[in-house]
Scaffold this motif. Structure first.
Motif, mmCIF file in Angstrom:
data_model
loop_
_atom_site.group_PDB
_atom_site.id
_atom_site.type_symbol
_atom_site.label_atom_id
_atom_site.label_comp_id
_atom_site.label_asym_id
_atom_site.label_seq_id
_atom_site.Cartn_x
_atom_site.Cartn_y
_atom_site.Cartn_z
ATOM 1 N N GLU A 1 -81.483 44.126 -77.737
ATOM 2 C CA GLU A 1 -81.808 45.442 -78.290
ATOM 3 C C GLU A 1 -81.293 45.580 -79.723
ATOM 4 N N SER B 1 -80.707 43.165 -81.823
ATOM 5 C CA SER B 1 -81.516 42.283 -82.687
ATOM 6 C C SER B 1 -82.851 42.925 -83.012
ATOM 7 N N LYS B 2 -83.457 43.570 -82.032
ATOM 8 C CA LYS B 2 -84.739 44.230 -82.255
ATOM 9 C C LYS B 2 -84.601 45.355 -83.275
ATOM 10 N N ARG B 3 -83.510 46.156 -83.132
ATOM 11 C CA ARG B 3 -83.292 47.242 -84.105
ATOM 12 C C ARG B 3 -83.083 46.686 -85.508
ATOM 13 N N ALA C 1 -84.192 43.836 -86.680
ATOM 14 C CA ALA C 1 -85.476 43.318 -87.162
ATOM 15 C C ALA C 1 -86.382 44.467 -87.616
ATOM 16 N N ASP C 2 -86.382 45.565 -86.847
ATOM 17 C CA ASP C 2 -87.194 46.721 -87.236
ATOM 18 C C ASP C 2 -86.729 47.293 -88.570
ATOM 19 N N LYS C 3 -85.395 47.363 -88.746
ATOM 20 C CA LYS C 3 -84.862 47.877 -90.020
ATOM 21 C C LYS C 3 -85.206 46.938 -91.173
ATOM 22 N N GLU D 1 -87.755 44.929 -91.299
ATOM 23 C CA GLU D 1 -89.194 45.048 -91.547
ATOM 24 C C GLU D 1 -89.497 46.318 -92.345
ATOM 25 N N ALA D 2 -88.816 47.417 -91.990
ATOM 26 C CA ALA D 2 -89.031 48.672 -92.715
ATOM 27 C C ALA D 2 -88.554 48.534 -94.152
ATOM 28 N N LYS E 1 -91.104 46.453 -96.027
ATOM 29 C CA LYS E 1 -92.310 47.236 -96.309
ATOM 30 C C LYS E 1 -92.049 48.212 -97.452
#
Length: 132
Positions: A99, A101-103, A105-107, A109-110, A113
């Protein structure tokens, strides 16, 4: 008064008669026992003591065996329980790491972007500025 005295005398005579009628078996005294009887008595006493000791030792051994088996079962159960708790904790930790790691990665990626959008915007602004 005479009747009371006569009644007491009659009761006393009855008690004395009952006591006299009781059969009392004579017990053999130590002097009456022969040497053979004494040896037999001692042998019987020794055998009874030995048998009692053997039975007590067997009972103690059985209790020790039962206690050992119970302890073994408790250790097995405790080991299984601990292993299950460790496995559950490892699964939870793995899920927590996944979880996190996913957060992250999302940060990331954001942020990428946002950087891309900012770069594109800056490039457009520069192009427009150059056109002017």
């Amino acid at each position: 008064m005479k009747k009371q005295i006569l009644s007491l005398a009659a009761v006393a005579l009855l008690v004395f008669a009952v006591q006299s009628c009781e059969k009392k078996e004579p017990k053999p005294g130590e002097d009456e026992l022969t040497l053979g009887n004494k040896v037999d008595t001692l042998t019987t006493d020794i055998e009874q003591a030995r048998d009692t000791a053997v039975i007590r030792a067997e009972n103690a051994a059985a209790e020790a065996k039962d206690a050992t088996n119970k302890t073994i079962e408790e250790v097995k159960d405790g080991t299984k329980k601990t292993a299950n708790e460790v496995a559950d904790a490892a699964k939870k930790t793995a899920a927590d790491v996944k979880e996190a790691s996913k957060r992250a990665a999302d940060k990331a990626e954001a942020a990428a972007k946002a950087a891309k959008d900012g770069t594109v915007k800056t490039a457009k602004d520069v192009n427009e500025a150059l056109k002017k």
